[in-house]
Design an enzyme around this catalytic site. Structure first.
Site, PDB file in Angstrom:
ATOM      1  N   ASP A 148       0.928  -1.305   0.169  1.00 54.85           N
ATOM      2  CA  ASP A 148       0.095   0.231   0.291  1.00 54.85           C
ATOM      3  C   ASP A 148       0.893   1.499  -0.079  1.00 54.85           C
ATOM      4  O   ASP A 148       1.216   1.675   0.898  1.00 54.85           O
ATOM      5  CB  ASP A 148      -0.789   0.184   0.762  1.00 54.85           C
ATOM      6  CG  ASP A 148      -1.539   1.217   1.274  1.00 54.85           C
ATOM      7  OD1 ASP A 148      -2.079   1.960   1.036  1.00 54.85           O
ATOM      8  OD2 ASP A 148      -2.310   1.274   2.695  1.00 54.85           O
TER       9      ASP A 148
ATOM     10  N   ASN B 232       0.163   4.229  -1.095  1.00 59.21           N
ATOM     11  CA  ASN B 232      -0.725   5.891  -0.623  1.00 59.21           C
ATOM     12  C   ASN B 232      -0.796   5.500   1.129  1.00 59.21           C
ATOM     13  O   ASN B 232      -2.221   6.583   2.011  1.00 59.21           O
ATOM     14  CB  ASN B 232      -1.733   6.464  -1.479  1.00 59.21           C
ATOM     15  CG  ASN B 232      -2.893   4.953  -1.230  1.00 59.21           C
ATOM     16  OD1 ASN B 232      -2.844   4.639  -0.975  1.00 59.21           O
ATOM     17  ND2 ASN B 232      -3.483   5.918  -2.363  1.00 59.21           N
TER      18      ASN B 232
ATOM     19  N   ASP C  34      -3.775   4.206   1.983  1.00 56.47           N
ATOM     20  CA  ASP C  34      -5.615   4.436   2.457  1.00 56.47           C
ATOM     21  C   ASP C  34      -6.013   2.786   2.150  1.00 56.47           C
ATOM     22  O   ASP C  34      -6.751   2.717   2.766  1.00 56.47           O
ATOM     23  CB  ASP C  34      -6.160   5.119   1.015  1.00 56.47           C
ATOM     24  CG  ASP C  34      -6.217   3.788  -0.294  1.00 56.47           C
ATOM     25  OD1 ASP C  34      -4.914   2.020  -0.245  1.00 56.47           O
ATOM     26  OD2 ASP C  34      -6.613   4.053  -0.934  1.00 56.47           O
TER      27      ASP C  34
ATOM     28  N   ASP D 239      -1.664  -0.941  -3.504  1.00 56.40           N
ATOM     29  CA  ASP D 239      -1.700  -0.173  -5.238  1.00 56.40           C
ATOM     30  C   ASP D 239      -0.512   0.101  -6.094  1.00 56.40           C
ATOM     31  O   ASP D 239       0.305  -0.650  -5.341  1.00 56.40           O
ATOM     32  CB  ASP D 239      -2.065   1.103  -5.225  1.00 56.40           C
ATOM     33  CG  ASP D 239      -1.079   1.853  -3.913  1.00 56.40           C
ATOM     34  OD1 ASP D 239       0.146   1.479  -3.455  1.00 56.40           O
ATOM     35  OD2 ASP D 239      -1.697   2.725  -2.594  1.00 56.40           O
TER      36      ASP D 239
ATOM     37  N   ASP E 156      -7.916 -16.213 -17.009  1.00 55.60           N
ATOM     38  CA  ASP E 156      -8.964 -16.706 -16.138  1.00 55.60           C
ATOM     39  C   ASP E 156      -9.963 -17.798 -16.580  1.00 55.60           C
ATOM     40  O   ASP E 156     -10.279 -17.722 -17.420  1.00 55.60           O
ATOM     41  CB  ASP E 156      -9.643 -15.287 -15.530  1.00 55.60           C
ATOM     42  CG  ASP E 156     -10.581 -16.170 -13.879  1.00 55.60           C
ATOM     43  OD1 ASP E 156      -9.973 -15.876 -13.174  1.00 55.60           O
ATOM     44  OD2 ASP E 156     -11.541 -15.910 -14.296  1.00 55.60           O
TER      45      ASP E 156
ATOM     46  N   GLU F 262      -5.761 -20.974 -16.779  1.00 54.79           N
ATOM     47  CA  GLU F 262      -6.015 -21.364 -15.446  1.00 54.79           C
ATOM     48  C   GLU F 262      -6.946 -22.528 -15.699  1.00 54.79           C
ATOM     49  O   GLU F 262      -8.058 -22.902 -15.543  1.00 54.79           O
ATOM     50  CB  GLU F 262      -6.664 -20.667 -14.109  1.00 54.79           C
ATOM     51  CG  GLU F 262      -7.414 -20.568 -13.026  1.00 54.79           C
ATOM     52  CD  GLU F 262      -8.277 -20.525 -13.022  1.00 54.79           C
ATOM     53  OE1 GLU F 262      -8.343 -20.356 -11.647  1.00 54.79           O
ATOM     54  OE2 GLU F 262      -9.493 -19.623 -13.596  1.00 54.79           O
TER      55      GLU F 262
END
Ligand code: GLC
Length: 572
Positions: free
Chosen positions: A22, A24, A26, A30, A196, A275
């Site tokens: 993380d 930033n 929050d 990210d 996926d 997958e």
């Protein structure tokens, strides 16, 4: 020069963007965070990255419900942040592959909003619409597979949850639109895609009903309570029968060929990993996917030498039918399953938890020394464990919150019991934030911020990056050492695999050989010292490459291996 492609030589590392780093502060991972951790990844010794979906999403399925295929989720950063990350990852020698979800979009994607708006709009046929549910098919996440859209007065089909409508891949416009999204990222320079759930793209055209006398919630509940081998076998058969008409239907090969030809418009070896465990999706070795996962390897409660040998024999035989160079891909964990450290621990199987750390080392040795491209999952390098989130209100995996509601409201299970069940089946337990330091929130985000999922409190018990980095005995140090060994030992990457001494039940022994190098790999899976005679290899002299715990008394060819020892040696 070696004829092997970069993705055959690489060790991939799966980043789960929401939980990795993380930047930033929050409480949500990210691109800034990922960027800051590139040195960490480089030092770890992995050579390529797979990002789970980083696209805008209403997050019913944690990003696997995409509402725009050509954007970055705002909570992860901007398109410029993505570009900077990609450029820097490349500068660190780390190719990046993205997650590509083909089967379905989010129900908030503009394609679906348009499609459901009327029966005659330009995208009316982009999804799978019917007037009335034609059968009893279930969604594998949340009950009936057909959901009513009042705007059209019709039902749409979804293999996954109702917020994930299936695209109609028979429609050529759908194909073109998706291939354009693929080109969008290839133009930016990404190195390939993890595909996926490709098995779910097409359905049985006859729409044949399933024959299981239960619905999804009932079957989950029966699975939870299956104890005896006979009950478990019955449940397994039911799972198979419930979904067999919605899975692995004709059409996927043609689609994969089309996608491959899109990648072939680009320079460099852009790769595709499916997958799925069906090696036939590798086509003729050139015209479909580069690799598919060897999921059968991980479908066991306990990794044993016999299990691994049997798996390798079956996979090698299957791959040999694809093409002479068809390549394997080994993994033991990802964002969908219980964490490796928990699942294959001794304590999980009723044994002594003091052995868990040794087993974690063996697990890594298995994926790094077998033939094929290894995939690691973020956090496994520090031995992150499953975290059963006690409060159902903090669960984010919709399939678990859906199940919790069914347990309490339909199956009348006591709420505290239902919470335990939901926590255990939820995939949140293996997606909690990465534990960077022994600090509040595991150093993932500031103390004052609530992270998107609770952090596993075991960060305080040395399960964090910072403390393990400094510790020569830590699992993280072991990962670094073994990744380095793999990189420096061509036979471990390119060599053939040949099992030896196959009747040894506690010892996994095999050779990996190229014309230039022959390497012996031994792993003692028992808590006891074992002695073993390798007189058949006595003509060779040996050079130690790596040992997790060498027994100074051991000679060669009469070997004594310490409990759980991993020994790798070059034979001359
Ligand atoms: C794949 C993903 C899983 C997701 C599902 C639906 O299996 O790995 O996380 O829920 O597809 O997209």
């Amino acid at each position: 020069m070696s004829q092997f492609k970069w993705w055959q030589k690489a060790v991939f590392y799966q980043i789960y963007p929401r939980s990795f780093a993380d930047g930033n502060g929050d409480g949500i991972g990210d691109f800034k965070g990922m960027l800051e951790k590139l040195d960490y990844l480089k030092d770890l010794g992995v050579n390529a990255l797979w990002l789970s979906p980083h696209f805008p999403s209403p997050m019913y399925d944690c990003g696997y419900d995409i509402s725009d295929y050509e954007q970055v989720a705002p909570e992860y950063g901007s398109m410029d942040d993505f570009k900077t990350f990609l450029k820097e990852a490349h500068a660190h020698g780390l190719p990046v592959i993205l997650d590509l979800v083909l089967n379905h979009t989010s129900n908030e994607h503009r394609w679906f909003l348009e499609s459901k708006s009327s029966r005659d709009n330009p995208k009316a046929d982009w999804y799978v619409w019917v007037d009335t549910p034609p059968n009893n098919w279930q969604s594998c996440f949340d009950g009936p597979a057909w959901t009513f859209a009042p705007e059209r007065g019709q039902y749409y089909y979804h293999y996954f949850m109702k917020q994930q409508p299936d695209l109609n891949w028979h429609n050529p416009d759908v194909r073109q639109a998706m291939w354009n999204a693929v080109r969008f990222w290839l133009d930016l320079g990404v190195d390939g895609f993890r595909l996926d759930a490709i098995g779910t793209i097409f359905e049985d055209p006859e729409l044949t009903p399933h024959t299981v006398p239960l619905d999804l919630a009932g079957l989950r509940h029966l699975s939870d309570n299956a104890k005896t081998p006979a009950q478990r076998a019955q449940v397994e058969q039911y799972w198979h029968d419930m979904f067999k008409n919605q899975w692995s239907q004709p059409g996927v090969h043609e689609l994969m060929k089309e996608l491959r030809s899109v990648l072939n418009e680009y320079e460099g070896d852009r790769m595709l990993v499916g997958e799925d465990d069906d090696v036939s999706y590798q086509g003729n070795g050139e015209d479909e996917l580069s690799i598919v996962f060897n999921f059968p390897l991980m479908r066991t409660d306990q990794l044993t030498p016999d299990w691994i040998r049997k798996n390798q024999q079956e996979r090698m035989a299957a791959l040999a039918k694809v093409s002479p160079g068809a390549w394997a891909c080994n993994t033991l964990g990802n964002h969908d399953c219980s964490r490796i450290y928990t699942r294959y621990s001794a304590s999980w199987n009723g044994g002594d938890s003091a052995q868990d750390a040794s087993l974690a080392r063996l697990n890594l040795a298995v994926v790094l020394t077998l033939r094929g491209t290894p995939f690691l999952y973020n956090g496994e390098e520090i031995g992150m464990t499953d975290y059963l989130i006690p409060d159902p209100a903090r669960l984010r995996d919709t399939m678990a919150t859906w199940y919790y509601d069914r347990l309490v409201n339909e199956l009348h299970v006591e709420p505290s019991q239902a919470a335990l069940r939901a926590a255990a089946m939820s995939r949140d337990k293996n997606r909690t934030p990465l534990q960077w330091r022994n600090a509040p929130n595991g150093g993932f985000c500031p103390e004052s911020v609530t992270p998107w999922l609770p952090v596993n409190p075991d960060f305080a018990a040395r399960i964090n990056v910072q403390e393990q980095e400094k510790d020569p005995q830590s699992l993280l140090t072991f990962y670094r050492r073994l990744l380095l060994v793999r990189k420096a030992t061509p036979a471990l990457v390119e060599g053939d695999y040949q099992p030896i001494h196959e009747s040894a039940s506690e010892l996994l022994a095999f050779l990996r050989s190229t014309p230039q190098q022959k390497v012996l790999v031994l792993m003692n899976f028992s808590e006891k010292q074992i002695s073993h005679d390798f007189s058949d290899l006595a003509a060779h002299s040996v050079r130690d490459i790596f040992s997790s715990d060498r027994n100074p008394a051991s000679g060669f060819p009469h070997l004594t291996l310490n409990p759980f020892e991993i020994w790798i040696a070059e034979l001359n």
